[in-house]
Design a protein around this motif. Structure first.
Motif, short mmCIF file in Angstrom:
data_model
loop_
_atom_site.label_atom_id
_atom_site.label_comp_id
_atom_site.label_asym_id
_atom_site.label_seq_id
_atom_site.Cartn_x
_atom_site.Cartn_y
_atom_site.Cartn_z
N VAL A 226 -2.10 -11.87 -3.39
CA VAL A 226 -2.90 -10.78 -4.04
C VAL A 226 -4.59 -10.45 -4.51
O VAL A 226 -4.88 -11.48 -4.41
CB VAL A 226 -2.00 -10.38 -5.59
N ALA A 227 -4.84 -9.82 -3.96
CA ALA A 227 -5.56 -9.32 -4.26
C ALA A 227 -6.51 -8.48 -5.19
O ALA A 227 -6.23 -7.57 -5.99
CB ALA A 227 -6.62 -8.07 -2.96
N ILE B 182 0.49 -4.87 13.59
CA ILE B 182 1.25 -5.42 11.98
C ILE B 182 -0.19 -5.10 11.77
O ILE B 182 -0.33 -6.15 12.22
CB ILE B 182 1.68 -6.37 11.81
N ALA B 183 -0.35 -4.54 10.09
CA ALA B 183 -1.21 -4.82 10.21
C ALA B 183 -1.08 -5.68 8.18
O ALA B 183 -0.16 -5.33 8.29
CB ALA B 183 -1.73 -3.09 9.19
N ASN B 184 -1.75 -5.65 7.58
CA ASN B 184 -2.06 -6.44 6.58
C ASN B 184 -3.11 -5.31 6.17
O ASN B 184 -4.29 -5.45 5.78
CB ASN B 184 -3.00 -7.62 6.02
N ARG B 185 -2.27 -4.39 4.71
CA ARG B 185 -3.10 -3.61 3.94
C ARG B 185 -2.44 -3.56 2.45
O ARG B 185 -1.45 -4.26 2.03
CB ARG B 185 -2.58 -2.34 4.62
N PRO B 186 -3.87 -2.34 1.46
CA PRO B 186 -2.73 -2.36 0.18
C PRO B 186 -1.89 -1.65 0.42
O PRO B 186 -2.13 -0.49 1.10
CB PRO B 186 -4.51 -1.82 -0.45
N ARG B 187 -0.68 -2.18 -0.96
CA ARG B 187 0.21 -1.32 -1.08
C ARG B 187 -0.21 0.25 -1.06
O ARG B 187 0.33 0.76 -0.61
CB ARG B 187 1.37 -2.52 -2.19
N TYR B 188 -0.87 -0.27 -1.87
CA TYR B 188 -1.71 1.73 -2.51
C TYR B 188 -1.61 2.72 -1.62
O TYR B 188 -1.51 3.60 -1.50
CB TYR B 188 -2.04 1.99 -3.93
N GLU B 189 -2.14 2.22 -0.28
CA GLU B 189 -2.76 2.78 0.75
C GLU B 189 -1.41 2.80 2.05
O GLU B 189 -1.26 4.23 2.36
CB GLU B 189 -3.40 1.59 1.70
N VAL B 190 -0.31 2.58 1.38
CA VAL B 190 0.65 2.84 2.37
C VAL B 190 1.69 2.91 2.09
O VAL B 190 3.19 2.89 2.43
CB VAL B 190 1.37 1.19 2.95
N LEU C 31 -14.34 1.86 2.23
CA LEU C 31 -13.23 2.75 3.25
C LEU C 31 -11.80 3.20 2.30
O LEU C 31 -12.29 4.66 1.93
CB LEU C 31 -13.12 2.85 3.94
N GLY C 32 -11.40 2.58 1.70
CA GLY C 32 -9.37 3.09 1.88
C GLY C 32 -9.74 3.49 0.45
O GLY C 32 -9.22 4.52 0.12
N ALA D 100 -7.75 -4.51 -11.48
CA ALA D 100 -6.03 -4.65 -11.50
C ALA D 100 -5.35 -5.43 -10.78
O ALA D 100 -7.03 -5.47 -9.64
CB ALA D 100 -5.64 -3.10 -11.81
N ASP D 101 -5.09 -6.24 -10.27
CA ASP D 101 -4.37 -6.84 -8.90
C ASP D 101 -3.24 -5.52 -8.21
O ASP D 101 -2.91 -4.94 -8.50
CB ASP D 101 -3.54 -7.64 -9.61
N CYS D 102 -4.38 -6.47 -7.10
CA CYS D 102 -3.95 -5.49 -6.14
C CYS D 102 -2.87 -5.50 -4.75
O CYS D 102 -3.40 -6.04 -4.33
CB CYS D 102 -4.82 -4.72 -5.27
N PRO D 103 -1.31 -5.63 -5.13
CA PRO D 103 -0.61 -6.21 -4.00
C PRO D 103 -0.89 -5.88 -2.43
O PRO D 103 -1.27 -4.46 -2.57
CB PRO D 103 0.97 -6.04 -4.25
N ARG D 104 -1.13 -7.14 -1.78
CA ARG D 104 -0.55 -6.68 -0.43
C ARG D 104 0.22 -6.51 0.40
O ARG D 104 0.89 -7.67 0.13
CB ARG D 104 -2.07 -6.47 0.38
N VAL D 105 0.79 -5.93 1.58
CA VAL D 105 2.14 -6.01 1.97
C VAL D 105 1.16 -6.24 3.94
O VAL D 105 0.49 -5.82 4.08
CB VAL D 105 2.72 -4.79 2.19
#
Length: 298
Positions: free
Chosen positions: A265-266, A237-245, A100-101, A159-164
């Motif tokens: 990293v995803a 607390i949420a675990n989300r892809p950095r681009y999303e937040v 979705l995101g 690409a590598d997608c950092p999560r936070v």
């Protein structure tokens, strides 16, 4: 409607398990889709589907007919792909799926631009955070975050997608800021869960290597955007892809939690059944998506 088009309706109805869903996928009303099935049955004088108010199944003959009809449709699609590869003008439908995101923020904006340059192409995008059976659902290209597990599919890394890990300032003020991964056990973690979901733990990068942390919380959902909304309203607390937040972090609506031990990293990439990778329009869209998305993560 031609006999071949009726075959397409029958194949999609069997694959999606209902006349309504099969018709919708082909942009037909349930009544029109039902009539196409009846036309096939009348043509042969035999029943292909068993219908009840709750369930639709193939008869023994219907199942055998489906196997042959699917091969006919695939052969026709391959022939059309071959012709379009020589003409240089891609034609036909591309079926895409994405979480979705990722789909809303990154994939959906690509579609009008691609279709403006390729007016003979139609794109049907389906968004879901649940696992999708790419082969059974006749998906041409599936975008994903994570590790591709199905070796029967061709995958291409974007690409590598950092999560936070993120939380709202109000939540951190009320509950305290975790200082170590172990502190997550005392916090409300917002979880992406659905049947057969893998997210019953978060894997964090620590000096000792990746570490799986069992996490719990009062809320879970199968929609990643809902997790972000809950985090914004101070519920955990949420675990989300950095681009999303990224915008929320820049505006101070969310803050990074445990920045020294972030989630692993995803990988962002796309999956394609091997056969469909030969379709020029699918290959063109994959190339276009990689070209447009990769710079966003440089």
């Amino acid at each position: 409607m031609s006999y071949l088009e009726s075959l397409r309706v029958f194949v999609r109805v069997v694959e999606l398990g209902s006349i309504t869903a099969g018709g919708r996928d082909l942009r037909l009303s349930p009544a029109v889709a039902s009539n196409r099935i009846k036309d096939l049955e009348n043509r042969f004088g035999l029943r292909l589907l068993n219908r009840t108010t709750r369930k639709l199944t193939t008869t023994e003959l219907g199942r055998a007919f489906y196997d042959h009809a699917k091969r006919v449709i695939e052969t026709l699609d391959e022939a059309e792909a071959l012709v379009s590869s020589f003409s240089g003008k891609p034609q036909g439908v591309i079926r895409l799926t994405a979480p979705l995101g990722l789909g809303r923020r990154l994939v959906a904006p690509l579609i009008p631009r691609f279709c403006d340059d390729n007016p003979g192409v139609e794109i049907r995008l389906r968004l879901s955070d649940r696992n999708v059976n790419i082969v059974e659902d006749a998906i041409d290209l599936a975008f994903f975050l994570g590790e591709p597990a199905d070796s029967a599919l061709k995958w291409r890394k974007i690409a590598d997608c950092p999560r936070v890990l993120v939380a709202a300032p109000a939540y951190l003020a009320a509950r305290g800021r975790p200082e170590r991964p172990e502190d997550l056990a005392d916090h409300d973690c917002l979880l992406l869960r659905y049947p057969r979901s893998p997210e019953y733990y978060w894997t964090l990068v620590t000096p000792e290597g990746p570490r799986k942390m069992m996490v719990t919380g009062r809320f879970d959902t199968d929609d990643g955007e809902v997790l972000r909304d809950w985090a914004l309203t101070g519920h955990g607390i949420a675990n989300r892809p950095r681009y999303e937040v990224a915008d929320d972090l820049a505006a101070g609506r969310l803050e990074v939690v445990l920045p020294e031990t972030p989630p692993t990293v995803a990988q962002m990439g796309c999956l394609t059944p091997h056969r469909r990778l030969q379709d020029p329009k699918v290959r063109m869209f994959a190339d276009f998506a990689v070209r447009e998305l990769r710079p966003l993560f440089d």
